[in-house]
Motif scaffolding. Sequence first.
Motif, PDB file in Angstrom:
ATOM      1  N   THR A   8       3.355   1.710 -10.520  1.00 28.61           N
ATOM      2  CA  THR A   8       2.760   0.422 -10.154  1.00 28.61           C
ATOM      3  C   THR A   8       3.434  -0.202  -8.936  1.00 28.61           C
ATOM      4  O   THR A   8       2.852  -1.055  -8.273  1.00 28.61           O
ATOM      5  CB  THR A   8       2.823  -0.560 -11.332  1.00 28.61           C
ATOM      6  OG1 THR A   8       4.201  -0.729 -11.732  1.00 28.61           O
ATOM      7  CG2 THR A   8       2.011  -0.059 -12.509  1.00 28.61           C
ATOM      8  N   GLN A   9       4.660   0.215  -8.647  1.00 29.15           N
ATOM      9  CA  GLN A   9       5.354  -0.317  -7.474  1.00 29.15           C
ATOM     10  C   GLN A   9       4.733   0.183  -6.176  1.00 29.15           C
ATOM     11  O   GLN A   9       5.058  -0.314  -5.090  1.00 29.15           O
ATOM     12  CB  GLN A   9       6.853   0.003  -7.519  1.00 29.15           C
ATOM     13  CG  GLN A   9       7.210   1.475  -7.352  1.00 29.15           C
ATOM     14  CD  GLN A   9       7.229   2.237  -8.670  1.00 29.15           C
ATOM     15  OE1 GLN A   9       6.466   1.949  -9.584  1.00 29.15           O
ATOM     16  NE2 GLN A   9       8.125   3.218  -8.771  1.00 29.15           N
ATOM     17  N   TYR A  10       3.826   1.163  -6.280  1.00 29.14           N
ATOM     18  CA  TYR A  10       3.133   1.688  -5.100  1.00 29.14           C
ATOM     19  C   TYR A  10       1.646   1.320  -5.116  1.00 29.14           C
ATOM     20  O   TYR A  10       0.844   1.953  -4.445  1.00 29.14           O
ATOM     21  CB  TYR A  10       3.294   3.207  -5.020  1.00 29.14           C
ATOM     22  CG  TYR A  10       4.736   3.645  -4.912  1.00 29.14           C
ATOM     23  CD1 TYR A  10       5.471   3.375  -3.759  1.00 29.14           C
ATOM     24  CD2 TYR A  10       5.375   4.311  -5.953  1.00 29.14           C
ATOM     25  CE1 TYR A  10       6.802   3.758  -3.662  1.00 29.14           C
ATOM     26  CE2 TYR A  10       6.706   4.691  -5.853  1.00 29.14           C
ATOM     27  CZ  TYR A  10       7.406   4.413  -4.709  1.00 29.14           C
ATOM     28  OH  TYR A  10       8.727   4.799  -4.605  1.00 29.14           O
ATOM     29  N   GLU A  36       6.222  -2.435  -3.619  1.00 27.75           N
ATOM     30  CA  GLU A  36       6.805  -2.359  -2.284  1.00 27.75           C
ATOM     31  C   GLU A  36       5.788  -2.978  -1.329  1.00 27.75           C
ATOM     32  O   GLU A  36       4.662  -2.497  -1.210  1.00 27.75           O
ATOM     33  CB  GLU A  36       7.105  -0.912  -1.895  1.00 27.75           C
ATOM     34  CG  GLU A  36       8.250  -0.301  -2.682  1.00 27.75           C
ATOM     35  CD  GLU A  36       8.775   0.989  -2.069  1.00 27.75           C
ATOM     36  OE1 GLU A  36       8.397   1.304  -0.921  1.00 27.75           O
ATOM     37  OE2 GLU A  36       9.564   1.681  -2.741  1.00 27.75           O
ATOM     38  N   ALA A  37       6.175  -4.041  -0.665  1.00 27.82           N
ATOM     39  CA  ALA A  37       5.235  -4.832   0.126  1.00 27.82           C
ATOM     40  C   ALA A  37       5.770  -5.062   1.537  1.00 27.82           C
ATOM     41  O   ALA A  37       6.941  -4.804   1.833  1.00 27.82           O
ATOM     42  CB  ALA A  37       4.969  -6.168  -0.564  1.00 27.82           C
ATOM     43  N   GLY A  76       0.818  -1.203   0.000  1.00 26.00           N
ATOM     44  CA  GLY A  76       0.000   0.000   0.000  1.00 26.00           C
ATOM     45  C   GLY A  76       0.851   1.252   0.000  1.00 26.00           C
ATOM     46  O   GLY A  76       0.796   2.039   0.934  1.00 26.00           O
ATOM     47  N   GLY A  77       1.644   1.428  -1.039  1.00 26.98           N
ATOM     48  CA  GLY A  77       2.536   2.574  -1.107  1.00 26.98           C
ATOM     49  C   GLY A  77       3.899   2.273  -0.529  1.00 26.98           C
ATOM     50  O   GLY A  77       4.303   1.117  -0.415  1.00 26.98           O
ATOM     51  N   CYS A  78       4.623   3.311  -0.163  1.00 26.59           N
ATOM     52  CA  CYS A  78       5.959   3.143   0.405  1.00 26.59           C
ATOM     53  C   CYS A  78       5.923   2.211   1.600  1.00 26.59           C
ATOM     54  O   CYS A  78       5.113   2.391   2.509  1.00 26.59           O
ATOM     55  CB  CYS A  78       6.512   4.503   0.820  1.00 26.59           C
ATOM     56  SG  CYS A  78       8.121   4.406   1.628  1.00 26.59           S
ATOM     57  N   SER A  88       4.170 -10.516  15.280  1.00 30.01           N
ATOM     58  CA  SER A  88       5.512 -10.828  15.783  1.00 30.01           C
ATOM     59  C   SER A  88       6.605 -10.258  14.899  1.00 30.01           C
ATOM     60  O   SER A  88       7.762 -10.173  15.313  1.00 30.01           O
ATOM     61  CB  SER A  88       5.692 -12.345  15.912  1.00 30.01           C
ATOM     62  OG  SER A  88       5.500 -12.985  14.662  1.00 30.01           O
ATOM     63  N   GLY A  89       6.256  -9.874  13.687  1.00 33.50           N
ATOM     64  CA  GLY A  89       7.250  -9.290  12.793  1.00 33.50           C
ATOM     65  C   GLY A  89       6.610  -8.718  11.549  1.00 33.50           C
ATOM     66  O   GLY A  89       5.602  -9.237  11.070  1.00 33.50           O
ATOM     67  N   ALA A  90       7.197  -7.633  11.032  1.00 37.34           N
ATOM     68  CA  ALA A  90       6.749  -7.034   9.774  1.00 37.34           C
ATOM     69  C   ALA A  90       8.002  -6.629   9.007  1.00 37.34           C
ATOM     70  O   ALA A  90       8.796  -5.823   9.494  1.00 37.34           O
ATOM     71  CB  ALA A  90       5.843  -5.831  10.019  1.00 37.34           C
ATOM     72  N   VAL A  91       8.180  -7.194   7.830  1.00 34.37           N
ATOM     73  CA  VAL A  91       9.401  -7.000   7.046  1.00 34.37           C
ATOM     74  C   VAL A  91       9.070  -6.273   5.753  1.00 34.37           C
ATOM     75  O   VAL A  91       8.146  -6.657   5.032  1.00 34.37           O
ATOM     76  CB  VAL A  91      10.061  -8.352   6.730  1.00 34.37           C
ATOM     77  CG1 VAL A  91      11.303  -8.167   5.845  1.00 34.37           C
ATOM     78  CG2 VAL A  91      10.432  -9.083   8.008  1.00 34.37           C
ATOM     79  N   SER A  92       9.802  -5.223   5.448  1.00 33.49           N
ATOM     80  CA  SER A  92       9.642  -4.523   4.182  1.00 33.49           C
ATOM     81  C   SER A  92      10.301  -5.316   3.058  1.00 33.49           C
ATOM     82  O   SER A  92      11.364  -5.929   3.258  1.00 33.49           O
ATOM     83  CB  SER A  92      10.272  -3.124   4.254  1.00 33.49           C
ATOM     84  OG  SER A  92       9.532  -2.279   5.105  1.00 33.49           O
TER      85      SER A  92
END
Length: 244
Positions: free
Chosen positions: A149-151, A110-111, A65-67, A82-86
């Motif tokens: 589209t990457q966002y 970017e997810a 959802g964007g950056c 427990s974790g969130a990874v870019s």
Amino acid sequence: MKATPIPALQRRRSLLAALALATGGGVWLAARPSAAAEAAVVVPAPGTDPAVAPGSTSEVAVIAGGCFWGVQGVFQHVKGVSGAVSGYAGGSEQTARYDDVGLGNTGHAEAVRISYDPRQISYARLLQIFFSVAHDPTQLNRQGPDTGTQYRSTIFAQNLEQARIAQAYIAQLTQAKTFGNRPVVTTIELQKRFYPAEAYHQDFLTRHPDHPYIVINDIPKVDNLKRMFPAVYRAQPALVGTGV
């Protein structure tokens, strides 16, 4: 290795970072526009929220959802996560690099990969936060100041059940006209592989709270999470650290 050109938008973000480091962010913070971030929207609770399977203690959700700085920052403050990874999802392993993804032609978005305990928070509840405070699902191939589209707004369903829940929720929000006359443009992509982003992108919101991009676009999202979802907000984020 052949140098990859950085698009203007990515170059702008790099220049902001350099200026913030050089000035301590003071020049930009003084001119912070109060309405720069997307406004949070109260969305109804999901009508489809299956019971937790017996013995299930850890599951994964992948969303875009964007950056990813702000999306990661929001979900790191959610109880049960427990974790969130870019990272990147939607394209190939060969192009899962920031400079390549920034060109907008790799298929990647970017997810953020979210690991969570379904006994504490459900997949559907994570989607409610996603649609409410993490981003604006009515913006097509963009989010705030970032375009391409990457966002895009995408749910990378890890299985058919997640896809079914996501489809049902999007239909529910559409029927309820939650966003007025603006259609939900969020897509669902099934079982696309996720690739972690470079280490310098991880925990960016926590490590750089005075970065102008974070102050303007992302801190308000965490504030909205605390205000709108107090029951699931936690002050201490679940950080990636160095183990990406």
